[in-house]
Motif scaffolding. Structure first.
Motif, PDB file in Angstrom:
ATOM      1  N   GLY A   1     -61.805 -26.263  43.687  1.00  0.00           N
ATOM      2  CA  GLY A   1     -60.700 -25.097  44.004  1.00  0.00           C
ATOM      3  C   GLY A   1     -60.464 -25.082  45.402  1.00  0.00           C
ATOM      4  N   VAL A   2     -61.611 -24.553  45.971  1.00  0.00           N
ATOM      5  CA  VAL A   2     -61.478 -24.123  47.337  1.00  0.00           C
ATOM      6  C   VAL A   2     -61.221 -25.384  48.169  1.00  0.00           C
ATOM      7  N   THR A   3     -61.678 -26.393  47.893  1.00  0.00           N
ATOM      8  CA  THR A   3     -61.456 -27.843  48.728  1.00  0.00           C
ATOM      9  C   THR A   3     -59.926 -28.039  48.552  1.00  0.00           C
ATOM     10  N   ALA A   4     -59.410 -27.937  47.237  1.00  0.00           N
ATOM     11  CA  ALA A   4     -58.012 -28.164  46.961  1.00  0.00           C
ATOM     12  C   ALA A   4     -57.152 -27.288  48.069  1.00  0.00           C
ATOM     13  N   TYR A   5     -57.588 -25.911  47.990  1.00  0.00           N
ATOM     14  CA  TYR A   5     -56.701 -25.063  48.617  1.00  0.00           C
ATOM     15  C   TYR A   5     -56.608 -25.278  50.125  1.00  0.00           C
ATOM     16  N   PHE A   6     -57.894 -25.284  50.730  1.00  0.00           N
ATOM     17  CA  PHE A   6     -57.819 -25.577  52.157  1.00  0.00           C
ATOM     18  C   PHE A   6     -57.292 -26.690  52.787  1.00  0.00           C
ATOM     19  N   ALA A   7     -57.644 -27.911  51.940  1.00  0.00           N
ATOM     20  CA  ALA A   7     -57.320 -29.338  52.270  1.00  0.00           C
ATOM     21  C   ALA A   7     -55.690 -29.234  52.524  1.00  0.00           C
ATOM     22  N   LEU A   8     -54.884 -28.706  51.260  1.00  0.00           N
ATOM     23  CA  LEU A   8     -53.844 -28.667  51.274  1.00  0.00           C
ATOM     24  C   LEU A   8     -53.121 -27.868  52.192  1.00  0.00           C
ATOM     25  N   GLN A   9     -53.719 -26.495  52.456  1.00  0.00           N
ATOM     26  CA  GLN A   9     -52.925 -25.761  53.358  1.00  0.00           C
ATOM     27  C   GLN A   9     -53.244 -25.867  54.736  1.00  0.00           C
TER      28      GLN A   9
ATOM     29  N   LEU B   1     -63.937 -31.799  55.079  1.00  0.00           N
ATOM     30  CA  LEU B   1     -65.119 -31.314  54.662  1.00  0.00           C
ATOM     31  C   LEU B   1     -65.075 -29.846  54.314  1.00  0.00           C
ATOM     32  N   ILE B   2     -65.294 -29.518  53.172  1.00  0.00           N
ATOM     33  CA  ILE B   2     -65.406 -28.122  52.880  1.00  0.00           C
ATOM     34  C   ILE B   2     -66.463 -27.432  53.681  1.00  0.00           C
ATOM     35  N   TRP B   3     -67.382 -27.918  54.125  1.00  0.00           N
ATOM     36  CA  TRP B   3     -68.369 -26.919  55.082  1.00  0.00           C
ATOM     37  C   TRP B   3     -67.549 -26.363  56.093  1.00  0.00           C
ATOM     38  N   ASP B   4     -66.521 -26.976  56.731  1.00  0.00           N
ATOM     39  CA  ASP B   4     -65.877 -26.256  57.941  1.00  0.00           C
ATOM     40  C   ASP B   4     -65.083 -25.284  57.238  1.00  0.00           C
TER      41      ASP B   4
ATOM     42  N   VAL C   1     -60.239 -31.672  41.690  1.00  0.00           N
ATOM     43  CA  VAL C   1     -59.792 -31.475  42.941  1.00  0.00           C
ATOM     44  C   VAL C   1     -58.241 -31.744  42.879  1.00  0.00           C
ATOM     45  N   GLY C   2     -57.890 -33.102  42.609  1.00  0.00           N
ATOM     46  CA  GLY C   2     -56.507 -33.472  42.632  1.00  0.00           C
ATOM     47  C   GLY C   2     -55.657 -32.813  41.656  1.00  0.00           C
ATOM     48  N   SER C   3     -55.941 -32.158  40.529  1.00  0.00           N
ATOM     49  CA  SER C   3     -55.249 -31.435  39.630  1.00  0.00           C
ATOM     50  C   SER C   3     -54.813 -29.902  40.050  1.00  0.00           C
ATOM     51  N   ILE C   4     -55.906 -29.535  40.889  1.00  0.00           N
ATOM     52  CA  ILE C   4     -55.569 -28.061  41.530  1.00  0.00           C
ATOM     53  C   ILE C   4     -54.712 -28.327  42.484  1.00  0.00           C
TER      54      ILE C   4
ATOM     55  N   GLU D   1     -66.403 -22.796  55.073  1.00  0.00           N
ATOM     56  CA  GLU D   1     -67.296 -22.047  54.066  1.00  0.00           C
ATOM     57  C   GLU D   1     -67.199 -20.479  54.558  1.00  0.00           C
ATOM     58  N   HIS D   2     -66.891 -20.422  55.707  1.00  0.00           N
ATOM     59  CA  HIS D   2     -67.070 -18.747  56.139  1.00  0.00           C
ATOM     60  C   HIS D   2     -65.538 -18.026  55.571  1.00  0.00           C
ATOM     61  N   ARG D   3     -64.766 -18.977  55.050  1.00  0.00           N
ATOM     62  CA  ARG D   3     -63.263 -18.422  54.469  1.00  0.00           C
ATOM     63  C   ARG D   3     -63.413 -18.619  52.932  1.00  0.00           C
ATOM     64  N   TYR D   4     -64.450 -19.005  52.386  1.00  0.00           N
ATOM     65  CA  TYR D   4     -64.760 -18.992  50.845  1.00  0.00           C
ATOM     66  C   TYR D   4     -63.972 -18.045  50.016  1.00  0.00           C
ATOM     67  N   GLU D   5     -64.017 -16.822  50.422  1.00  0.00           N
ATOM     68  CA  GLU D   5     -63.569 -15.814  49.737  1.00  0.00           C
ATOM     69  C   GLU D   5     -62.148 -15.527  49.844  1.00  0.00           C
ATOM     70  N   GLU D   6     -61.536 -16.118  50.894  1.00  0.00           N
ATOM     71  CA  GLU D   6     -60.005 -16.207  51.011  1.00  0.00           C
ATOM     72  C   GLU D   6     -59.593 -16.956  50.093  1.00  0.00           C
ATOM     73  N   ALA D   7     -59.971 -18.275  49.853  1.00  0.00           N
ATOM     74  CA  ALA D   7     -59.243 -19.015  49.068  1.00  0.00           C
ATOM     75  C   ALA D   7     -59.633 -18.456  47.339  1.00  0.00           C
ATOM     76  N   ILE D   8     -60.745 -17.890  46.927  1.00  0.00           N
ATOM     77  CA  ILE D   8     -60.934 -17.435  45.593  1.00  0.00           C
ATOM     78  C   ILE D   8     -59.893 -16.271  45.478  1.00  0.00           C
ATOM     79  N   ALA D   9     -59.677 -15.536  46.470  1.00  0.00           N
ATOM     80  CA  ALA D   9     -58.727 -14.194  46.395  1.00  0.00           C
ATOM     81  C   ALA D   9     -57.455 -14.850  46.030  1.00  0.00           C
ATOM     82  N   HIS D  10     -57.004 -16.035  46.554  1.00  0.00           N
ATOM     83  CA  HIS D  10     -55.899 -16.530  46.258  1.00  0.00           C
ATOM     84  C   HIS D  10     -55.767 -17.269  44.887  1.00  0.00           C
ATOM     85  N   LEU D  11     -56.737 -17.856  44.402  1.00  0.00           N
ATOM     86  CA  LEU D  11     -56.918 -18.801  43.164  1.00  0.00           C
ATOM     87  C   LEU D  11     -57.027 -18.075  42.094  1.00  0.00           C
TER      88      LEU D  11
END
Length: 338
Positions: free
Chosen positions: A133-141, A278-281, A161-164, A283-293
């Motif tokens: 979910g975090v990958t889909a969120y940041f890659a798309l945004q 790459l999601i590793w770029d 990933v794709g479905s999200i 990581e410091h914003r992980y909680e931002e994505a979870i708060a949205h998802l």
């Protein structure tokens, strides 16, 4: 604590291409006594991800290969059952790079986050509320930058990933076109994930199917496959299109290096942009994505599929199935109930 036995999946031999069951073996090892600053996690769910292929092949990609005889690198979610660490008390739920094993000793370095969404299944911390979910969120945004009314095409559109990504694009007011393998996955794209159109990439004329499903062209392409699917998408991109390279599932091996159509003229003529993610770029914003998802999951606006296999014995052969297209949804290994 040292008397406790820990069953682990270790890498037995180096695969050429897709890792299969014969490349792994199960071994038992004692759980070491905890030192100050450490805690013991009982893994309840293990993740199975396409990226694991790159982690075990000889050629390093964005991380060093797993060594022969080492525990298979993997995300896992579990409960802290013993602790000498003040920030991780007994009973805490955690998710991190804890490996394909029943127990993991950690000092906190391998932990991605404390799981606080206790009203939701812990398994989601490895899928829609985890790496996928975090990958889909940041890659798309961040790379896709979708705008209302644009057309967003997604390959492996029914995948974890794709479905999200497709649903998030739809929630942003975009027209979404899913590319998947087989009638069942295309039906899933339409019925569960809300795509406006779904294309079976196995059909005889994929370029024509894309033209019909994307009459106004493609503004954002969320690429999880590379290969022939992406070759068919590129001629359909619009001016100033954004292409997100999130995965290369169609490439079985990097030796020899894959060959295909050149992308430069497509990008130049359309002033388009292609970027790897790459999601590793982020990581410091992980909680931002979870708060949205998480609120979207609770409200039912963000739907997900899980495919859960039971027992550590199911793990060795579970990666190959991802590349053979037999799974439906996020694949997990369940070791114990919460």
């Amino acid at each position: 604590m040292s008397a406790r036995s820990n069953r682990q999946i270790v890498l037995k031999s180096r695969p050429l291409g897709i890792p299969r069951a014969e490349h792994f073996e199960i071994r038992a090892a004692p759980v070491p006594a905890l030192q100050p600053g450490q805690f013991l996690v009982q893994n309840l769910f293990l993740s199975v991800d396409p990226a694991m292929r790159g982690w075990v092949n000889a050629a390093a990609n964005y991380s060093e290969p797993v060594g022969l005889g080492e525990v298979m690198r993997a995300f896992a979610a579990g409960r802290v059952i013993a602790s000498r660490h003040p920030e991780y008390p007994e009973g805490a739920l955690v998710m991190g790079m804890l490996g394909w094993q029943e127990y993991a000793v950690s000092d906190g370095q391998a932990i991605r986050r404390r799981v606080t969404e206790t009203d939701l299944p812990l398994s989601l911390s490895l899928g829609v509320l985890g790496l996928n979910g975090v990958t889909a969120y940041f890659a798309l945004q961040e790379l896709g930058e979708p705008r209302p009314g644009e057309t967003v095409a997604v390959s492996t559109a029914a995948g974890a990933v794709g479905s999200i990504a497709g649903q998030l694009a739809r929630l942003r007011g975009c027209r979404t076109v899913g590319i998947a393998g087989g009638a069942d996955k295309c039906a899933l794209c339409l019925s569960e994930f809300g795509y406006d159109a779904a294309i079976d990439y196995r059909q005889p004329d994929l370029p024509d199917a894309l033209r019909q499903s994307c009459p106004d062209g493609i503004d954002v392409y969320f690429d999880n496959t590379a290969g022939l699917i992406s070759d068919a998408v590129l001629p359909q991109i619009n001016r100033h299109a954004r292409i997100i390279v999130c995965g290369t599932a169609s490439v079985a091996s990097w030796d020899p290096w894959p060959q295909g159509p050149r992308v430069e003229r497509h990008l130049l003529n359309k002033a388009a942009r292609m970027a790897g993610f790459l999601i590793w770029d982020y990581e410091h914003r992980y909680e931002e994505a979870i708060a949205h998802l998480a609120p979207l999951v609770r409200s039912g606006e963000l739907r997900f599929r899980e495919e859960i296999l039971d027992g550590l014995e199911a793990a060795p052969g579970s990666i190959a199935d991802l590349y053979e297209g037999t799974n439906l949804g996020k694949r997990l290994i369940r070791l114990a109930d919460r």
